[in-house]
Design an enzyme around this catalytic site. Structure first.
Site, PDB file in Angstrom:
ATOM      1  N   LYS A 241      26.615 -89.866  78.805  1.00 37.21           N
ATOM      2  CA  LYS A 241      25.347 -89.898  79.526  1.00 37.21           C
ATOM      3  C   LYS A 241      25.218 -88.621  80.359  1.00 37.21           C
ATOM      4  CE  LYS A 241      22.911 -92.846  82.923  1.00 37.21           C
ATOM      5  NZ  LYS A 241      22.997 -94.133  83.663  1.00 37.21           N
TER       6      LYS A 241
ATOM      7  N   SER B  28      19.406 -96.994  83.600  1.00 42.44           N
ATOM      8  CA  SER B  28      19.196 -95.593  83.307  1.00 42.44           C
ATOM      9  C   SER B  28      20.037 -95.060  82.151  1.00 42.44           C
ATOM     10  CB  SER B  28      19.498 -94.762  84.565  1.00 42.44           C
ATOM     11  OG  SER B  28      20.851 -94.931  84.978  1.00 42.44           O
TER      12      SER B  28
ATOM     13  N   SER C 125      22.348-100.360  85.560  1.00 39.22           N
ATOM     14  CA  SER C 125      22.026 -99.353  84.543  1.00 39.22           C
ATOM     15  C   SER C 125      22.963 -99.331  83.347  1.00 39.22           C
ATOM     16  CB  SER C 125      21.993 -97.964  85.177  1.00 39.22           C
ATOM     17  OG  SER C 125      20.889 -97.844  86.045  1.00 39.22           O
TER      18      SER C 125
END
Length: 499
Positions: free
Chosen positions: A80, A156, A180
């Site tokens: 990520k 996220s 997230s």
């Protein structure tokens, strides 16, 4: 670039199985990295999940120090674009402000991942600074849900969720500041565990004491991959403020045994936050399934002031994100966020949070402490709390009330919108307890609906053990054995395109 196996075979293998083939010499880490890239090339135009592929590491998996003898033996892995850094690589955090930002060092967790044999071949999308629920700024990218391209992946950990769900890689990095990891896992049909505080290190740039609510983890398609990831990447770096949890038995061994009969509390009415009727029906089915596995299940609600708790979580977000933005502004010699480079809600968060006092932070921490003590007392009598992963259905793309591109004049009202849909996950961040989303249910439109389990601090292994018991009972068929609309098995191998 030839495929080392068919896409159907690729989709059937988790990271552990791929690693086994590499260790036997049947395939190489370069070959499976190249196949993952073929998946990215074919599906990313539809999903917009991967920001960048590291071609040099695809060509030479050992280039950045990956340990070929690690448990994952070169399994391709996506990071990520937020959290742990990769020396010499870009980390742009989903923000136009951060374009060209290059990391100077590897994070401690990055080194742990490489030592575990994970071959980090690229980075995945995230909303700006990881703040909101969808990677959805047209000036940056719009990440789409592989189950239905009209819907968000949530966030996220947006690109990670889409990449794992679409079968591009079996496991990828994720972070969790209020859900997230678990929320996008829930709406994309992945397994997503947010660990306890004191499992994964944030060194050298941060610590559990500094970041308070932020946690590292992964998305996977099998419990054993998540267990192996934790077993081999956990641990504190020198200079941590607190002891780190250890397990008397590796999770990869623990999950092979069913847990004892558990006391499982089920709930969805958390203060004013309640799930939709269909979600409640799915929760009831999940509870019945757990009863069939031999567990005691009862509808019980923790004694927590949820309104005050999420008010404190809002304050934590304001302070933490304002500090993140301020640090970047200082590096760039800017006094305030440029409106053309930073999204409107992020600017409002910075404006509200930058003037917070030590007294404000002390008040927040007092509420965190009270909530944590109450949850701790609850877990004296209960092993697990089961809730839905989300209270409302997955939003369509363009649902601005949850986005940092929103024109909502009140940042507090904007946060309240978030808590109304993501009601059940933030409490794990506040208390530092583990939580997992498991892909066992469906929304009315057929998209995945995760079920969410919480346990006491340090009891991550119990969540994985329960998840493994459920996985065996389902014959491994999470999501009822279904695959998303956009998936590697639907790639036309002759043309390398999604069909």
């Amino acid at each position: 670039m030839n495929l080392v196996m068919s896409w159907n075979d690729w989709a059937d293998l988790d990271g552990t199985a791929l690693a086994s083939l590499v260790k036997k010499g049947e395939i190489t880490s370069r070959e499976i990295a190249e196949q993952a890239v073929r998946g990215i090339v074919a599906l990313n135009p539809e999903l917009s999940a991967v920001v960048e592929v590291f071609d040099d590491v695809v060509d030479d998996p050992l280039k950045d120090g990956m340990n070929p003898d690690g448990v994952f033996a070169g399994v391709p892995f996506l990071m990520k674009d937020l959290g742990p850094t990769l020396k010499g690589r870009l980390q742009e955090m989903g923000s136009l402000l951060m374009k060209g930002n290059q990391a100077e060092t590897d994070s401690f967790l990055t080194k742990q991942m490489r030592q575990a044999g994970l071959n980090i071949i690229g980075r995945t999308t995230t909303p700006e600074f990881g703040l909101c629920s969808s990677a959805e700024n047209p000036d940056v990218y719009i990440t789409r849900n592989p189950w239905n391209l009209n819907y968000t992946t949530c966030g996220s950990s947006a690109g990670t969720a889409a990449s794992v769900a679409a079968g591009i890689v079996p496991i990828a990095h994720a972070t969790d500041g209020g859900g997230s990891i678990r929320i996008p896992a829930g709406v994309n049909g992945n397994i997503g565990l947010k660990p306890s505080r004191g499992v994964f290190s944030l060194a050298p740039k941060g610590s559990d004491l500094m970041t308070v609510v932020s946690f590292q983890g992964c998305h996977s398609r099998t419990i054993r991959d998540t267990a192996a990831f934790i077993d081999n990447c956990r641990g504190g770096a020198p200079g941590e403020f607190m002891p780190y949890w250890s397990s008397p038995e590796p999770y990869t061994k623990l999950i092979k045994k069913d847990p004892r009969k558990l006391r499982i509390a089920v709930s969805h009415e958390w203060g004013d936050y309640c799930a939709t009727p269909h979600t409640v029906t799915e929760l009831e089915r999940a509870a019945e399934f757990l009863e069939e596995l031999g567990h005691h299940v009862e509808w019980v609600l923790p004694d927590v002031d949820f309104y005050a708790t999420y008010e404190a979580q809002t304050a934590a977000y304001m302070m933490n994100f304002a500090q993140t933005i301020s640090e970047q502004l200082e590096k760039k010699g800017l006094e305030e966020p440029p409106a053309d480079l930073v999204e409107p809600i992020c600017i409002k968060v910075w404006e509200e949070g930058r003037t917070a006092s030590y007294a404000d932070r002390a008040k927040m921490q007092t509420l965190f402490n009270e909530t944590s003590r109450r949850m701790g007392a609850f877990f004296e009598n209960w092993d697990i709390i089961l809730t839905p992963t989300m209270a409302k259905p997955t939003p369509l793309l363009g649902t601005k009330e949850y986005l940092t591109t929103s024109d909502n004049p009140s940042v507090y009202d904007w946060f309240e919108n978030l808590w109304s849909i993501f009601a059940y996950t933030p409490i794990a961040n506040i208390c530092g307890i583990p939580g997992v989303s498991l892909p066992m249910s469906e929304m009315e439109n057929g998209m995945p609906l995760g079920m969410h389990a919480l346990a006491r601090q340090g009891n991550d292994g119990l969540l994985l053990q329960l998840g493994a018991q459920m996985e065996r009972a389902l014959d491994g068929n999470w999501n009822h054995g279904r695959k998303p609309d956009v998936h590697v098995t639907k790639i036309n191998s002759a043309h390398g395109q999604w069909i």
